[in-house]
Design an enzyme around this catalytic site. Structure first.
Site, PDB file in Angstrom:
ATOM      1  N   PRO A  79      50.155  40.728  72.340  1.00  0.00           N
ATOM      2  CG  PRO A  79      49.740  41.957  70.543  1.00  0.00           C
ATOM      3  CD  PRO A  79      50.181  42.069  71.769  1.00  0.00           C
ATOM      4  N   GLY A  81      50.898  35.535  68.565  1.00  0.00           N
ATOM      5  CA  GLY A  81      50.887  35.317  67.170  1.00  0.00           C
ATOM      6  C   GLY A  81      50.965  36.455  66.375  1.00  0.00           C
ATOM      7  N   GLY A  83      54.182  38.216  66.287  1.00  0.00           N
ATOM      8  CA  GLY A  83      55.415  38.360  65.797  1.00  0.00           C
ATOM      9  C   GLY A  83      56.019  39.446  66.951  1.00  0.00           C
ATOM     10  CG  LEU A  84      54.198  42.383  68.349  1.00  0.00           C
ATOM     11  CD1 LEU A  84      53.130  43.087  69.021  1.00  0.00           C
ATOM     12  CD2 LEU A  84      55.176  43.229  67.673  1.00  0.00           C
ATOM     13  N   GLY A  85      56.880  38.782  70.469  1.00  0.00           N
ATOM     14  CA  GLY A  85      57.506  38.048  71.324  1.00  0.00           C
ATOM     15  C   GLY A  85      56.797  37.685  72.433  1.00  0.00           C
ATOM     16  CB  SER A  86      53.213  37.273  73.287  1.00  0.00           C
ATOM     17  OG  SER A  86      52.940  35.969  72.676  1.00  0.00           O
ATOM     18  CB  SER A  87      56.130  32.654  73.405  1.00  0.00           C
ATOM     19  OG  SER A  87      56.763  32.593  72.417  1.00  0.00           O
ATOM     20  CB  ALA A  88      60.267  35.740  74.334  1.00  0.00           C
ATOM     21  CG  ASP A 129      61.218  36.727  69.954  1.00  0.00           C
ATOM     22  OD1 ASP A 129      61.969  36.995  69.211  1.00  0.00           O
ATOM     23  OD2 ASP A 129      60.153  36.373  69.831  1.00  0.00           O
TER      24      ASP A 129
HETATM   25  O1  PMV Z   1      58.138  36.129  64.277  1.00  0.00           O
HETATM   26  P1  PMV Z   1      59.394  36.101  65.054  1.00  0.00           P
HETATM   27  O2  PMV Z   1      59.588  37.342  66.037  1.00  0.00           O
HETATM   28  O3  PMV Z   1      59.845  34.677  65.848  1.00  0.00           O
HETATM   29  O4  PMV Z   1      60.432  36.383  63.994  1.00  0.00           O
HETATM   30  C1  PMV Z   1      61.439  35.479  63.759  1.00  0.00           C
HETATM   31  C2  PMV Z   1      62.834  36.160  63.393  1.00  0.00           C
HETATM   32  C3  PMV Z   1      63.223  35.468  62.270  1.00  0.00           C
HETATM   33  O5  PMV Z   1      64.624  35.946  61.918  1.00  0.00           O
HETATM   34  C4  PMV Z   1      62.430  34.966  60.957  1.00  0.00           C
HETATM   35  C5  PMV Z   1      63.609  33.692  62.547  1.00  0.00           C
HETATM   36  C6  PMV Z   1      64.979  33.586  63.662  1.00  0.00           C
HETATM   37  O6  PMV Z   1      65.166  32.595  64.003  1.00  0.00           O
HETATM   38  O7  PMV Z   1      65.740  34.585  63.695  1.00  0.00           O
END
Ligand code: PMV
Length: 307
Positions: A79, A81, A83-88, A129
């Site tokens: 999914p 947005g 925080g699970l690295g979808s774009s990566a 990510d």
């Molecule tokens: O939401 P994410 O997976 O992009 O989390 C970013 C992780 C942080 O430590 C908040 C930022 C970073 O650049 O490491």
């Protein structure tokens, strides 16, 4: 040619990693797949590759220096947005498919190029990510190289040494708040607090200690201790200003059936992660509290070619 790459979950160390503290991340069994086939012009899912939602794909195409135009298809279970690295995952899978045409995949090259793509598209990024999507399994980020180093990534004055970490088979439940929050302003907020308040700086260092203790606890399968550390980490992150009432609500909903729960990723919205051996029950209580829930497992497979 096709390639796939996994999404990721930060178990410990988000935000503190920005200050050089360690972080622990694992690939999860939600993957992105990208198919490429030569075509008379560049296409993404039949449409224009210039559409904003294909900006990672387009940048990856430029990085991979593809010689002939391709028709690209993107399918992702991760999914966006959350925080699970979808774009990566999409970036790494795109690079994997394009490089895969020419031969074997070189993981350090893909990890570096994918990091640059994210950096260029987002203006800033950590390689957490993209390196996890490339390597699969669990990764420990440290400032200095140690045993089990996979690769080092540098940019401006920052350096990340990405190490292989080994975790036992575990189950996690993700609870997505459905609230999307941009990472950049949250990182800036923490930086501001840390610069002004020595207590905040001490919290960042405590998160660093929690990350190493948490990894040790997970490795010896002391889930009670790992869960306690997750709970503490959540409190510290909230004190640093990256919490959200909905994150607290989902964490509270998850805890009775879990060893522990915390926000994962940048916070301010996004998702929580719960460590549990009753995943269906935890997912149900998260849903009852208004979150979207799914059960994930660590995925040991990084970027892979699928001819
Ligand atoms: O939401 P994410 O997976 O992009 O989390 C970013 C992780 C942080 O430590 C908040 C930022 C970073 O650049 O490491």
């Amino acid at each position: 040619m096709a390639a796939s790459a996994p999404g990721k979950l930060i178990l410990f160390g988000e935000h503190a990693v920005v200050f050089g503290e360690p972080a622990l991340c694992t690939a999860i069994n939600l993957r992105a797949e990208v198919f490429v086939r030569p075509y008379k012009e560049w296409r993404a899912d039949g449409g224009s590759i210039d559409e904003p939602r294909y900006r990672y794909v387009k940048r990856a195409v430029e990085k991979a220096k593809a010689r002939e135009p391709m028709w690209i298809e993107v399918r992702s279970m991760v999914p966006s947005g959350a925080g699970l690295g979808s774009s990566a995952a999409v970036t790494v899978a795109t690079l994997g498919a394009l490089h895969g045409i020419a031969g074997a995949l070189d993981a350090p090259t893909i990890a570096r190029e994918a990091f640059e793509v994210e950096h260029e598209v987002q203006g800033r990024a950590s390689p957490l990510d993209t390196s996890t999507a490339t390597a699969g399994g669990a990764l420990l980020v440290l400032r200095e190289p140690r045993e089990d180093l996979l690769w080092t990534i540098e940019r401006d004055t920052r350096r990340w040494c990405l190490h292989r970490a080994r975790l036992p088979d575990l189950e996690f439940v993700i609870g997505n708040t459905g609230i999307s929050a941009a990472t950049g302003p949250l990182v800036a907020k923490v930086k501001d607090r840390v610069e002004r308040d020595p207590h905040a700086a001490e919290k960042v260092r405590e998160i660093g200690r929690i990350t190493l203790d948490g990894l040790a606890a997970l490795r010896r399968r002391d889930l009670v201790e790992a869960g306690r550390l997750m709970d503490r980490d959540h409190a510290l992150l909230t004190d640093l200003g990256v919490g959200h009432p909905m994150l607290d609500r989902l964490v509270a909903a998850a805890r009775p059936s879990s060893y522990g729960a915390k926000l994962t990723g940048a916070g301010g919205g996004g998702s929580i992660v719960a460590l549990t051996d009753r995943p269906e029950e935890t997912a149900e209580t998260i849903r009852a509290a208004g979150g979207k829930a799914f059960v994930v497992r660590p995925d040991s497979v990084g970027v892979t070619k699928q001819p």
